[in-house]
Structures are given as structure tokens and as C-alpha cells.
Design an enzyme around this catalytic site. Structure first.
Site, mmCIF file in Angstrom:
data_model
loop_
_atom_site.group_PDB
_atom_site.id
_atom_site.type_symbol
_atom_site.label_atom_id
_atom_site.label_comp_id
_atom_site.label_asym_id
_atom_site.label_seq_id
_atom_site.Cartn_x
_atom_site.Cartn_y
_atom_site.Cartn_z
ATOM 1 N N ILE A 331 0.856 -1.191 0.000
ATOM 2 C CA ILE A 331 0.000 0.000 0.000
ATOM 3 C C ILE A 331 0.890 1.238 0.000
ATOM 4 O O ILE A 331 1.744 1.406 0.882
ATOM 5 C CB ILE A 331 -0.932 0.015 1.227
ATOM 6 C CG1 ILE A 331 -1.845 -1.228 1.207
ATOM 7 C CG2 ILE A 331 -1.778 1.282 1.249
ATOM 8 C CD1 ILE A 331 -2.743 -1.350 2.409
ATOM 9 N N GLU A 373 1.753 -3.675 5.638
ATOM 10 C CA GLU A 373 0.932 -3.305 4.487
ATOM 11 C C GLU A 373 1.273 -4.138 3.256
ATOM 12 O O GLU A 373 0.919 -3.760 2.133
ATOM 13 C CB GLU A 373 1.108 -1.818 4.170
ATOM 14 C CG GLU A 373 2.481 -1.410 3.674
ATOM 15 C CD GLU A 373 3.464 -1.052 4.790
ATOM 16 O OE1 GLU A 373 4.369 -0.241 4.524
ATOM 17 O OE2 GLU A 373 3.312 -1.564 5.918
#
Length: 474
Positions: A331, A373
Site C-alpha cells: 500500500i 501493508e
């Protein structure tokens, strides 16, 4: 449907005859002329089904079947006993030894091929669940199961028969195992009970006077609640074509009239045992996920499960000479999301991110959270073009719509960088595959973010991958 069939018979002409019939239907046929040889080939070659002669010198078919079913590693392999014996006591003895069916010589070709196809389909389903259980067992989460260890008593049985004396005979027989038997005389009543109860076995007459028993079998197989419930058909010897059709559409077994009580009980026990075995496999799998194999925040598989699964998939694809694709996701600027809005909002972003990945993939693709992430997707059995298309589709599924979260604006724009590596058939390690996909992810993050980079193809042009490619055969 191709499968590997082991034919076991001490008489060479019998072996050659069955081998020719099965080869003509494009099955891969193995042969053995004795019990010891058969057991060795089962261990070494892992056939999908065994056609086993009963009358053999030395170790007879009953003993061979007992040994197969007593070995947890191979007990799930279906066994069909083939013999000139016609006494119902011999059938019952074979079924109680763990055989899945009992065919009499000369073998009816229609019955043989229908039974082989039916049992091969069943084994493929069991294989899928066993593979998942094996992964969990290697991780120390659950113990492996054996189909022969499953209890058969106290089953719930639905009987669909409009001849009262036959229904009473079946109920009286099944009560020997303290089974709860519900007899009905029509399909409408059967579907009503099936929608409200979970059954271990459904017995269906193909000789109903006012309706088509085969159509009823089809309805039961397509109904979500009864889809995994074994169906035992009752029919006459003249109904063999219809029996074969029933096996094709998903019925599990059949018994011919006049019904022998002991054979009915033995076949019923086989189906109940198998149903409970598959239920245990599913339960073990679910327990393994909840205990050790999933990420508690997103519900995705965690790194521990992912690495074991990928290792198995690489080996499988190498044998099948197929490709798979690994996509690694990060991300973009996730640290700033946590720093600016707090970890609560960061968790919301992670959960929505995970949901969108899952929602954009096939049912047999795998999604996992590696940590933080970072996420990863495995795309089995895929072409280069389709892998790149899926990578871009997943990127757009994140970037094209802001994520709802608990901030004053209500939504937060989020993008992701993706690194793709297509694994060709060959010897690969999990470490090597992850390192190569991670290298592509590094290139994507340092190439502007919000993009997809593949090892063989570089940074993808989004405009070229908006339309799904046509299916190709490689």
C-alpha cells in the site's frame, strides 16, 4: 475426465480386458497380478481408483482392501471389488472391509464406467480437502484423519419411497445402528424436510410411481443444503441405464431390488462414514485457519500458511507443466496514513484493501497478508496475458475508488504498487519466487508507485490491460 486406475487380478486375460476398456475411455491404467504387488503400486503410484479382484491366491481381495483402508495415507482411494461371487454375504463382507462398491463378473460396461467416473469425481473432492488438511497437519495444528475411523451410528436418514412395505423395511434395517429415519412418499415432502434438516444419508427410489426419481436426485444435488449429502439410489436390474445417469449427475451409490437388508446396511454405513469423513476434513481445515493460519485483522491467510501452500503449488505445477503467477502488493505511503490519521484508520484501510483483492479474484486464487501493508496473491494455472490483466485489474480495484474510513472527509484515496513474477514449470524455491516478485515490487515503488511491474514485461501500460484477453491454450 482423466484418472489413474489400478486393475488388480491374477488372471491375465481379465486384466487385459479391463485395461482395454478403460484405456478406450482415456484412463491411465496400471496393473497388478497379486495383493502384495497391488499394495506396493498404491503406495508408489497413488492411483485414483482401484478395481480389485476378490478371488486371488495368497492374499485375497478382502484382505487387500482391509490393508488399503487401514493405511491413513491411502485409505481415501476408492476401491471397487470385482468378482464372480454373487452371494450377498460376500458383497457385505467387501463393503464392511471398506470397499466403495462391488461389481459382479461379467462386468456390465455401463455400470463400470459410471461407477469409475463417479468415484473419481468424489476422490478429487476429497483430495482437495486432504491437501488443505495436510498443510495444517504439517504446521502442527490438527491431526490427520482416516475415513475408516469415522462412526456410522446415529445417522439421520431421509427415505423417499412410495411403496409402504419397502419404506418400512428400510427404516427397520437402518434402526439397527440407532439411525433416525424419516420416510416420505413424494419429492415435495422430501424437499420440505431437506430444507429444514441436515441428513447424513438420503435414500431415493428410482421407481416412484408419480414422479421421476432421477430428477429428484438432480434437485437434491443442486440444493445448497443437500449438495454434500450422500444419495443412495434404489432400482431394479433393468434400470441400469438410469442408475448410470444417476451416478453421472451426482448420486453416490445404488442398491438393486429385491433389497438385501445386510447389503443396504453396509452401503448405508459406507456413505455415512464417507460423509462424516469429509465433514471432519472441512472442520479440521476451518479449525486450522482460526488457530494459526489466518491474519486476525483481515481474515486472509497469513505468511505461515502461504509459504507452505506455495511450496506445494510449485511442485504440483512442475509435475503438470503449468504456470502460476505471484503478485506482491504494498500500500503506497501507508506509514503516512497511520501517522496522519492513526492506526485505527490504518486498520480500516487494510481490511478494505483485503476485501477488494478477494472480491476481484477467482475462487481458487489465494490471497495472503505477509505482514504490515504487504500482501500477496497466487494465481494458479494462468497465461502471461491473463496474469498481467489480473494485476492491472487488482491495481484499479484499489485506486479507482477511495476507501471509506473514520476521517472527517469520510473517504481516503489509496493506491498500491504491484510486483509480478510468472513461475514457469521447473525447480523453484519459495524464497527465490518471493525474492523475484519483491524485486519487481521494489521497481514499481521506485518507478512512480500506483503501477504494476512484471519481471519479463516491465512496467505495464494500463491502457493495454483494460480489456480481458481471450482464453488461450498453452
Amino acid at each position: 475426465m482423466s484418472a489413474r486406475v489400478l486393475v488388480v487380478d491374477d488372471i491375465l486375460p481379465n486384466v487385459k480386458l479391463l485395461e482395454a476398456k478403460l484405456s478406450n475411455e482415456y484412463y491411465d491404467v496400471l496393473t497388478a497380478t497379486g495383493g502384495e504387488e497391488a499394495l506396493k503400486k498404491i503406495e508408489q503410484d497413488s492411483p485414483d481408483i482401484v478395481l480389485l479382484d476378490v478371488m486371488m491366491p495368497g492374499m485375497d481381495g478382502f484382505e487387500v482392501c482391509k490393508r488399503i483402508k487401514g493405511n491413513p495415507a491411502v485409505a481415501h482411494i476408492p476401491v471397487v471389488m470385482v468378482t464372480a461371487l454373487t452371494d450377498s454375504e460376500d458383497k457385505v463382507r467387501g463393503l464392511e472391509a471398506g470397499a466403495d462398491d462391488f461389481l459382479s463378473k461379467p462386468v456390465n460396461d455401463i455400470a463400470l464406467m459410471a461407477r469409475v467416473r463417479s468415484l473419481v469425481r468424489l476422490k478429487m473432492t476429497v483430495d482437495e480437502w486432504r491437501a488443505r488438511e495436510t498443510t495444517a497437519t504439517q504446521l502442527g495444528v490438527v491431526e490427520s484423519s482416516n475415513v475408516m475411523n469415522e462412526p456410522v451410528e446415529n445417522a439421520k436418514v431421509l427415505v423417499i419411497e412410495d411403496q409402504t412395505f419397502e419404506a418400512d423395511k428400510i427404516a427397520d434395517t437402518m434402526h439397527r445402528d440407532n439411525d433416525s429415519v424419516i420416510p416420505v412418499d413424494s419429492g415435495i415432502k422430501a424437499m420440505e424436510f431437506a430444507s429444514q434438516n441436515d441428513f447424513d444419508l438420503i435414500i431415493v427410489s428410482l421407481n416412484l410411481k408419480k414422479e421421476d426419481g432421477l430428477r429428484l436426485c438432480s434437485h437434491l444435488r443442486s440444493n445448497e443444503r443437500t449438495r454434500n449429502t450422500p444419495i443412495l439410489m434404489m432400482a431394479t436390474d433393468a434400470d441400469m441405464q438410469r442408475i448410470a445417469h444417476g451416478l453421472e449427475i451426482g448420486a453416490h451409490d445404488y442398491i438393486l431390488r429385491p433389497i438385501d437388508r445386510n447389503e443396504l446396511l453396509a452401503r448405508g454405513r459406507t456413505q455415512v462414514r464417507r460423509k462424516r469423513f469429509q465433514a471432519r476434513l472441512r472442520a479440521n481445515y476451518e479449525v486450522s485457519l482460526s488457530m494459526a493460519l489466518t491474519d486476525s485483522l483481515t481474515g486472509l491467510y497469513n505468511r505461515r500458511y502461504f509459504e507452505v501452500y506455495l511450496q506445494k503449488l510449485i511442485a504440483k505445477n512442475n509435475e503438470a507443466k503449468k504456470k502460476l503467477c505471484v503478485l506482491m502488493f504494498d500500500i503506497d505511503k501507508f506509514k503516512s496514513i497511520n501517522d496522519t490519521h492513526g492506526h485505527g484508520v490504518g486498520d480500516e484501510v487494510l481490511k478494505t484493501f483485503a476485501f477488494r483483492l478477494q472480491d476481484s479474484l477467482r475462487s481458487f486464487d489465494l490471497v495472503a497478508r505477509l505482514g504490515g501493508e504487504e500482501f500477496v496473491v497466487i494465481l494458479p494455472d494462468i497465461t502471461d496475458d491473463m496474469a498481467m490483466f489480473v494485476g492491472e485489474r487488482l491495481r484499479r480495484s484499489i485506486a479507482d475508488k477511495p476507501i471509506r474510513c473514520s476521517i472527517p472527509a469520510g473517504t481516503l484515496p489509496v493506491t498500491t504498487s504491484i510486483g509480478g513474477y510468472i513461475v514457469e514449470a521447473g525447480e523453484h524455491t519459495v524464497k527465490e519466487v518471493l525474492e523475484r516478485a519483491d524485486k519487481m515490487l521494489y521497481d514499481a515503488k521506485h518507478g512512480g508507485r500506483n503501477c504494476t511491474v512484471f519481471e519479463k514485461f516491465g512496467k505495464l501500460d494500463p491502457e493495454k490491460f483494460k480489456q480481458e484477453p481471450r482464453a488461450t491454450i498453452e
